[in-house]
Design a protein around this motif. Structure first.
Motif, PDB file in Angstrom:
ATOM      1  N   ASN A 153      -0.201  14.219   1.692  1.00 28.16           N
ATOM      2  CA  ASN A 153      -1.368  13.806   2.257  1.00 28.16           C
ATOM      3  C   ASN A 153      -1.732  12.473   2.401  1.00 28.16           C
ATOM      4  O   ASN A 153      -2.196  11.888   3.462  1.00 28.16           O
ATOM      5  N   LYS A 154      -1.311  11.679   1.387  1.00 28.01           N
ATOM      6  CA  LYS A 154      -1.707  10.330   1.192  1.00 28.01           C
ATOM      7  C   LYS A 154      -0.814   9.549   2.050  1.00 28.01           C
ATOM      8  O   LYS A 154      -1.037   8.645   2.960  1.00 28.01           O
ATOM      9  N   LEU A 155       0.664  10.252   2.170  1.00 24.81           N
ATOM     10  CA  LEU A 155       1.444   9.566   3.262  1.00 24.81           C
ATOM     11  C   LEU A 155       1.224   9.545   4.754  1.00 24.81           C
ATOM     12  O   LEU A 155       1.195   8.704   5.627  1.00 24.81           O
ATOM     13  N   MET A 156       0.610  10.818   5.005  1.00 21.14           N
ATOM     14  CA  MET A 156       0.309  11.141   6.182  1.00 21.14           C
ATOM     15  C   MET A 156      -1.057  10.408   6.748  1.00 21.14           C
ATOM     16  O   MET A 156      -1.271   9.768   7.839  1.00 21.14           O
ATOM     17  N   ASN A 157      -1.889  10.196   5.701  1.00 23.74           N
ATOM     18  CA  ASN A 157      -3.027   9.297   5.809  1.00 23.74           C
ATOM     19  C   ASN A 157      -2.565   7.595   6.202  1.00 23.74           C
ATOM     20  O   ASN A 157      -3.152   7.050   6.981  1.00 23.74           O
ATOM     21  N   PHE A 158      -1.549   7.249   5.488  1.00 21.28           N
ATOM     22  CA  PHE A 158      -1.021   5.858   5.528  1.00 21.28           C
ATOM     23  C   PHE A 158      -0.610   5.839   6.945  1.00 21.28           C
ATOM     24  O   PHE A 158      -0.833   4.702   7.546  1.00 21.28           O
ATOM     25  N   PHE A 159       0.405   6.750   7.348  1.00 22.59           N
ATOM     26  CA  PHE A 159       0.890   6.464   8.830  1.00 22.59           C
ATOM     27  C   PHE A 159       0.205   6.983   9.684  1.00 22.59           C
ATOM     28  O   PHE A 159       0.503   6.718  10.741  1.00 22.59           O
ATOM     29  N   ASP A 200       2.258  21.554 -11.448  1.00 23.74           N
ATOM     30  CA  ASP A 200       1.925  20.171 -11.414  1.00 23.74           C
ATOM     31  C   ASP A 200       2.695  19.298 -10.509  1.00 23.74           C
ATOM     32  O   ASP A 200       2.315  18.577  -9.700  1.00 23.74           O
ATOM     33  N   LEU A 201       4.064  19.717 -10.409  1.00 23.40           N
ATOM     34  CA  LEU A 201       4.847  19.020  -9.276  1.00 23.40           C
ATOM     35  C   LEU A 201       4.485  19.556  -7.953  1.00 23.40           C
ATOM     36  O   LEU A 201       4.485  18.370  -7.004  1.00 23.40           O
ATOM     37  N   ILE A 202       4.189  20.652  -7.745  1.00 29.06           N
ATOM     38  CA  ILE A 202       3.794  21.188  -6.493  1.00 29.06           C
ATOM     39  C   ILE A 202       2.439  20.497  -5.740  1.00 29.06           C
ATOM     40  O   ILE A 202       2.265  19.801  -4.738  1.00 29.06           O
ATOM     41  N   ASN A 203       1.608  20.280  -6.699  1.00 27.85           N
ATOM     42  CA  ASN A 203       0.443  19.650  -6.453  1.00 27.85           C
ATOM     43  C   ASN A 203       0.512  18.165  -6.153  1.00 27.85           C
ATOM     44  O   ASN A 203      -0.141  17.387  -5.377  1.00 27.85           O
ATOM     45  N   ASN A 204       1.507  17.368  -7.228  1.00 33.57           N
ATOM     46  CA  ASN A 204       1.707  16.118  -6.741  1.00 33.57           C
ATOM     47  C   ASN A 204       2.337  15.918  -5.405  1.00 33.57           C
ATOM     48  O   ASN A 204       2.329  14.873  -4.757  1.00 33.57           O
ATOM     49  N   CYS A 205       3.318  16.913  -5.177  1.00 27.98           N
ATOM     50  CA  CYS A 205       3.987  16.864  -3.950  1.00 27.98           C
ATOM     51  C   CYS A 205       2.954  16.712  -2.660  1.00 27.98           C
ATOM     52  O   CYS A 205       3.081  16.138  -1.651  1.00 27.98           O
ATOM     53  N   ASN A 206       2.119  17.720  -2.856  1.00 27.57           N
ATOM     54  CA  ASN A 206       0.963  17.906  -1.890  1.00 27.57           C
ATOM     55  C   ASN A 206       0.232  16.720  -1.612  1.00 27.57           C
ATOM     56  O   ASN A 206      -0.156  16.167  -0.479  1.00 27.57           O
ATOM     57  N   ASN A 207      -0.184  16.110  -2.848  1.00 27.88           N
ATOM     58  CA  ASN A 207      -0.823  15.012  -2.680  1.00 27.88           C
ATOM     59  C   ASN A 207      -0.536  13.750  -2.079  1.00 27.88           C
ATOM     60  O   ASN A 207      -0.876  12.978  -1.502  1.00 27.88           O
ATOM     61  N   THR A 208       0.894  13.588  -2.651  1.00 27.93           N
ATOM     62  CA  THR A 208       1.532  12.642  -2.014  1.00 27.93           C
ATOM     63  C   THR A 208       1.937  12.545  -0.564  1.00 27.93           C
ATOM     64  O   THR A 208       1.773  11.692   0.195  1.00 27.93           O
ATOM     65  N   ASN A 216       4.583  16.153   8.228  1.00 29.66           N
ATOM     66  CA  ASN A 216       5.104  16.422   6.919  1.00 29.66           C
ATOM     67  C   ASN A 216       6.368  15.566   6.472  1.00 29.66           C
ATOM     68  O   ASN A 216       7.499  15.635   7.383  1.00 29.66           O
ATOM     69  N   ALA A 217       6.520  15.170   5.168  1.00 32.27           N
ATOM     70  CA  ALA A 217       7.872  14.297   4.894  1.00 32.27           C
ATOM     71  C   ALA A 217       8.609  15.654   4.349  1.00 32.27           C
ATOM     72  O   ALA A 217       8.116  16.534   3.530  1.00 32.27           O
ATOM     73  N   LEU A 218       9.807  15.591   4.776  1.00 26.08           N
ATOM     74  CA  LEU A 218      10.828  16.303   3.659  1.00 26.08           C
ATOM     75  C   LEU A 218      11.016  15.713   2.436  1.00 26.08           C
ATOM     76  O   LEU A 218      10.999  14.387   2.413  1.00 26.08           O
ATOM     77  N   GLN A 219      10.857  16.355   1.422  1.00 27.40           N
ATOM     78  CA  GLN A 219      10.781  15.808   0.024  1.00 27.40           C
ATOM     79  C   GLN A 219      12.095  16.476  -0.726  1.00 27.40           C
ATOM     80  O   GLN A 219      11.830  17.653  -1.112  1.00 27.40           O
ATOM     81  N   MET A 220      13.111  15.701  -0.756  1.00 26.26           N
ATOM     82  CA  MET A 220      14.507  16.268  -1.456  1.00 26.26           C
ATOM     83  C   MET A 220      14.411  15.711  -2.805  1.00 26.26           C
ATOM     84  O   MET A 220      14.251  14.411  -3.065  1.00 26.26           O
ATOM     85  N   ASP A 238       0.704  -1.325  -0.187  1.00 31.57           N
ATOM     86  CA  ASP A 238      -0.099   0.159   0.058  1.00 31.57           C
ATOM     87  C   ASP A 238       0.852   1.107  -0.027  1.00 31.57           C
ATOM     88  O   ASP A 238       0.389   2.086  -0.554  1.00 31.57           O
ATOM     89  N   LEU A 239       1.919   1.260   0.670  1.00 27.30           N
ATOM     90  CA  LEU A 239       2.831   2.586   0.924  1.00 27.30           C
ATOM     91  C   LEU A 239       3.538   2.559  -0.613  1.00 27.30           C
ATOM     92  O   LEU A 239       3.746   3.665  -0.910  1.00 27.30           O
ATOM     93  N   LEU A 240       4.082   1.415  -1.187  1.00 25.30           N
ATOM     94  CA  LEU A 240       4.792   1.384  -2.325  1.00 25.30           C
ATOM     95  C   LEU A 240       3.740   1.741  -3.523  1.00 25.30           C
ATOM     96  O   LEU A 240       4.371   2.598  -4.309  1.00 25.30           O
ATOM     97  N   LYS A 241       2.714   1.354  -3.369  1.00 22.27           N
ATOM     98  CA  LYS A 241       1.822   2.107  -4.467  1.00 22.27           C
ATOM     99  C   LYS A 241       1.723   3.648  -4.269  1.00 22.27           C
ATOM    100  O   LYS A 241       1.999   4.347  -5.542  1.00 22.27           O
ATOM    101  N   ILE A 242       1.709   4.225  -3.182  1.00 18.83           N
ATOM    102  CA  ILE A 242       1.748   5.736  -3.382  1.00 18.83           C
ATOM    103  C   ILE A 242       3.058   6.229  -3.602  1.00 18.83           C
ATOM    104  O   ILE A 242       3.118   7.459  -4.383  1.00 18.83           O
ATOM    105  N   LEU A 243       4.170   5.678  -3.161  1.00 23.34           N
ATOM    106  CA  LEU A 243       5.367   6.029  -3.509  1.00 23.34           C
ATOM    107  C   LEU A 243       5.900   6.145  -5.184  1.00 23.34           C
ATOM    108  O   LEU A 243       6.150   7.028  -5.741  1.00 23.34           O
ATOM    109  N   ASN A 244       5.343   4.875  -5.590  1.00 21.03           N
ATOM    110  CA  ASN A 244       5.547   4.559  -7.023  1.00 21.03           C
ATOM    111  C   ASN A 244       4.690   5.669  -7.942  1.00 21.03           C
ATOM    112  O   ASN A 244       5.061   5.752  -8.744  1.00 21.03           O
TER     113      ASN A 244
END
Length: 223
Positions: free
Chosen positions: A105-111, A95-103, A116-120, A15-21
């Motif tokens: 949110n999905k990660l916070m929901n999963f965990f 497009d990038l910012i929206n995808n970062c935000n959506n991801t 917030n995750a640092l995204q480098m 489930d986590l891998l799906k979000i990340l992929n």
């Protein structure tokens, strides 16, 4: 497990891998060359973001000098990469910012976490010089994606005097561990990273060990 040593989680929850992929598929199937030009746009990063310092900032000589004054190397003093969350005001790419935000949110929901995750993003030639996060200590989760697999994370165990190098593998990689504060000198975690292929890193710093352990179990186990 011992939290002072970086642990690799070899199998990530589907489930986590799906979000990340979903994010990495989006990110690596687009042109990101414009992001290189944004690195260092944040005035606070002007003296830190120096591409030409890579070899020096990852060297043994640099590390030996840093070890003399750990408090000066809490945050990295040299790096070449772009923080996709905290530097978003400099990124003209909706497009990038929206995808970062959506991801995120999905990660916070999963965990089930508020963090917030640092995204480098590290472009080819990207790096983060030797530092220890002693001023931003806690229990860490580090998720890395590097399809070209030409990158690594280097942990220096200053108690044993030895390096533990974790080479990126294609797909998502996960490491977890404890970055200790300066008041726990034996647990201060010296580390650096470098890459010659585009590299993404999502990372969390958790202050509560129990919450961190629950998150680590979530990464390992199917739901």
């Amino acid at each position: 497990f011992p939290v002072t040593i970086m642990q690799v989680i070899s199998e990530i929850n589907n489930d986590l891998l799906k979000i990340l992929n979903e994010f990495s598929d989006f990110f690596y199937n687009r042109d990101n060359s414009h992001l290189d030009k944004i690195i260092g746009s944040n005035p606070k990063m002007k003296s830190v973001s120096i591409k030409e310092k890579k070899d020096e900032a990852l060297s043994e000589e640099y590390l030996k000098e840093a070890l003399k004054t750990p408090e000066k190397y809490g945050f990295p003093r040299h790096s070449w990469g772009l923080e996709l969350v905290y530097d978003r005001i400099y990124i003209d790419d909706k497009d990038l910012i929206n995808n970062c935000n959506n991801t995120n949110n999905k990660l916070m929901n999963f965990f089930g976490a508020r963090n917030n995750a640092l995204q480098m993003y590290y472009p080819p030639g990207g790096y983060i010089g030797w530092h220890n996060n002693g001023n931003a200590h806690g229990y860490n989760i580090i998720l890395t994606c590097n399809p070209g697999a030409k990158g690594y994370f280097d942990h220096y165990d200053h108690v044993k005097g030895e390096h533990n190098v974790y080479h990126d593998k294609p797909g998502w990689n996960c490491k977890v561990g404890y970055f200790g504060p300066f008041r726990e000198p034996e647990n201060v975690c010296w580390h650096s990273a470098g890459t010659e292929s585009p590299r993404l890193t999502f990372s969390y710093v958790i202050f509560d060990k129990n919450i961190w352990e629950d998150m680590v179990e979530d990464i390992k186990n199917a739901r």
